[in-house]
Motif scaffolding. Sequence first.
Motif, mmCIF file in Angstrom:
data_model
loop_
_atom_site.group_PDB
_atom_site.id
_atom_site.type_symbol
_atom_site.label_atom_id
_atom_site.label_comp_id
_atom_site.label_asym_id
_atom_site.label_seq_id
_atom_site.Cartn_x
_atom_site.Cartn_y
_atom_site.Cartn_z
ATOM 1 N N LEU A 187 1.641 -6.860 8.176
ATOM 2 C CA LEU A 187 2.360 -5.823 8.917
ATOM 3 C C LEU A 187 2.498 -4.506 8.149
ATOM 4 O O LEU A 187 2.561 -3.438 8.762
ATOM 5 N N LEU A 188 2.585 -4.576 6.834
ATOM 6 C CA LEU A 188 2.781 -3.335 6.066
ATOM 7 C C LEU A 188 1.663 -2.328 6.274
ATOM 8 O O LEU A 188 1.922 -1.158 6.581
ATOM 9 N N SER A 216 16.656 -5.337 7.053
ATOM 10 C CA SER A 216 17.317 -6.030 5.941
ATOM 11 C C SER A 216 16.489 -7.231 5.490
ATOM 12 O O SER A 216 16.428 -7.543 4.300
ATOM 13 N N GLN A 217 15.852 -7.920 6.441
ATOM 14 C CA GLN A 217 14.983 -9.035 6.080
ATOM 15 C C GLN A 217 13.785 -8.545 5.259
ATOM 16 O O GLN A 217 13.382 -9.165 4.280
ATOM 17 N N LEU A 218 13.230 -7.413 5.657
ATOM 18 C CA LEU A 218 12.086 -6.849 4.941
ATOM 19 C C LEU A 218 12.473 -6.423 3.528
ATOM 20 O O LEU A 218 11.718 -6.621 2.575
ATOM 21 N N LEU A 219 13.649 -5.854 3.388
ATOM 22 C CA LEU A 219 14.097 -5.355 2.084
ATOM 23 C C LEU A 219 14.453 -6.467 1.109
ATOM 24 O O LEU A 219 14.619 -6.217 -0.086
ATOM 25 N N GLN A 220 14.596 -7.704 1.596
ATOM 26 C CA GLN A 220 14.913 -8.826 0.718
ATOM 27 C C GLN A 220 13.674 -9.480 0.124
ATOM 28 O O GLN A 220 13.799 -10.388 -0.693
ATOM 29 N N ALA A 221 12.500 -9.032 0.518
ATOM 30 C CA ALA A 221 11.263 -9.642 0.016
ATOM 31 C C ALA A 221 11.139 -9.461 -1.489
ATOM 32 O O ALA A 221 11.605 -8.462 -2.054
ATOM 33 N N ARG A 222 10.500 -10.418 -2.126
ATOM 34 C CA ARG A 222 10.327 -10.336 -3.589
ATOM 35 C C ARG A 222 9.578 -9.075 -3.995
ATOM 36 O O ARG A 222 9.851 -8.483 -5.036
ATOM 37 N N GLU A 223 8.624 -8.689 -3.171
ATOM 38 C CA GLU A 223 7.792 -7.536 -3.515
ATOM 39 C C GLU A 223 8.380 -6.215 -3.029
ATOM 40 O O GLU A 223 7.742 -5.161 -3.154
ATOM 41 N N ALA A 224 9.609 -6.246 -2.486
ATOM 42 C CA ALA A 224 10.195 -5.041 -1.891
ATOM 43 C C ALA A 224 10.277 -3.855 -2.850
ATOM 44 O O ALA A 224 9.911 -2.738 -2.479
ATOM 45 N N PRO A 225 10.768 -4.028 -4.102
ATOM 46 C CA PRO A 225 10.884 -2.848 -4.980
ATOM 47 C C PRO A 225 9.549 -2.136 -5.236
ATOM 48 O O PRO A 225 9.529 -0.914 -5.390
ATOM 49 N N GLU A 226 8.473 -2.876 -5.281
ATOM 50 C CA GLU A 226 7.180 -2.271 -5.582
ATOM 51 C C GLU A 226 6.431 -1.813 -4.337
ATOM 52 O O GLU A 226 5.804 -0.750 -4.340
ATOM 53 N N SER A 231 8.132 3.063 0.320
ATOM 54 C CA SER A 231 7.720 3.560 1.635
ATOM 55 C C SER A 231 8.926 3.834 2.523
ATOM 56 O O SER A 231 8.938 4.800 3.290
ATOM 57 N N VAL A 232 9.943 2.984 2.432
ATOM 58 C CA VAL A 232 11.167 3.201 3.210
ATOM 59 C C VAL A 232 11.830 4.510 2.789
ATOM 60 O O VAL A 232 12.250 5.316 3.626
ATOM 61 N N LEU A 233 11.912 4.747 1.484
ATOM 62 C CA LEU A 233 12.529 5.984 0.978
ATOM 63 C C LEU A 233 11.709 7.214 1.340
ATOM 64 O O LEU A 233 12.253 8.314 1.456
#
Length: 475
Positions: A187-188, A216-226, A231-233
């Motif tokens: 999806l990304l 919120s579910q997407l932001l909890q992913a392990r790979e979210a910070p990288e 992309s959200v910001l």
Amino acid sequence: MWNRRQGRLRPAGCGVEELRRRRREREAALRKARREQQLVSKRLLREDALEETGGGGVATILGEAEIQQFLQLAQRGTEEKEREKALVSLRRGLQHPETQQTFIRLEGSMRTLVGLLTSNQALLQLEAARCLHELSHSEQPAVAEACLPATSYLLTYLSGHSSDFIELCLYTLGNLIVESEAVRRQLLPQGIIPALAACIQSPHMAVLEALGYALSQLLQAREAPEKIIPSVLGSTLPQHMLQLLQPGPKLSPGVAVEFAWCLHYIICSQVNNVLLITHGALSTLELLLLDLAGAVQRTEDAGLELLACPVLRGLSNLLTEAAAEDVGGQMQFGDERVVAALFILLQFFLRKQSSLLPEGLWLLNNLTANSPSFCTSLLSLDLIEPLLQLLPVSNVVGVLLWPGPLLHSLLDILAFSDIEVVDQSLELLQLLFLYRPEVCFLPRLPRPSCSNQGYRPWRSVRQPSSRIVCVLSRR
């Protein structure tokens, strides 16, 4: 399950009193998970009245032959009502884990369901989407993986015109996102973040709440910070989130809770908190803090901590950023209002939700760490004694007071030339000795110079498990 019309959890298949008891238990469990850990939750939308009340419409477990029969009828039935009825029967069967496992093992079943999802008949589309939604709620990872061919279409339908259909697609995507890395990986690049950014401009509160859940579910992913949060910001999501969190008559509690947790996850990542501060995250959270303090004085609603918890955590962690000091003097309501609001919440938590006391106390710690005006507010509002009275229920107060910033600051203030300030400091020390006599026996601390040069009180960022280390998050 999450009932869209009522906006609350409602289980199926029992009497009124049992419904209420189970709802209370589920809400309590949800609040506990929100506070103490990363919440890998799933939402289930069901709108059938028989399912809601446990009437005779609840289906039994389906076998392969029955699944094939319903799919064939839905695909090739002579009348639209007959086709829709077949999908309704299939959807009810898919409420059972056994039927779900049988469905994904059956060759061609998902391909047929996706074909119905993309048909040009709205009722069939909706029922096919509801079947996918039941599958997305499964606790088995293999079921989420099997739904992968449908996710691109669900993403496309987010730009549709039916708010109910968009809401259903968002909850289904949110369920699948948290379960499957393969779904996120697909999806990304297909543009889920721009699609969510477009949805956040919807005028429908139900859509916005579903969007907050999916994000919120997407932001909890392990790979979210990288891979996700940058992309959200870089999108318009942060600005719109902060607008939706502004207190006022248009503030929706459900929407606010979801986006407050989203903001908390982004802050915890520490990817670019300076950007959030620039967009006004600090002032927004401070306004929410004041609004919550007013709310707890008007109501005994135990659900307020669902919003209070991410607000306290987000504000605490933002105060650890260097950029926060640059805007620290621009608080709209002044220092005393913020401190007073925090103590109102602390008193509420003491009576209703004692597990949230550490959250408020660590915020107090970070507020006072480098702010003489906030420290002065504790004295001018006579708040030291209420703070010390929290000692029996929270060890955090002890860490906050000694050998933390307050004790160091008091020793420093004793060297001031202002007799009134010294007199107040001595009274405060007397209170410390009264409530914690062992302070008298601490080793002598080196006294900082009167100018405080070389002395920097600590601000902490933390996780719930480690209390003082790293960033406070639900991970």
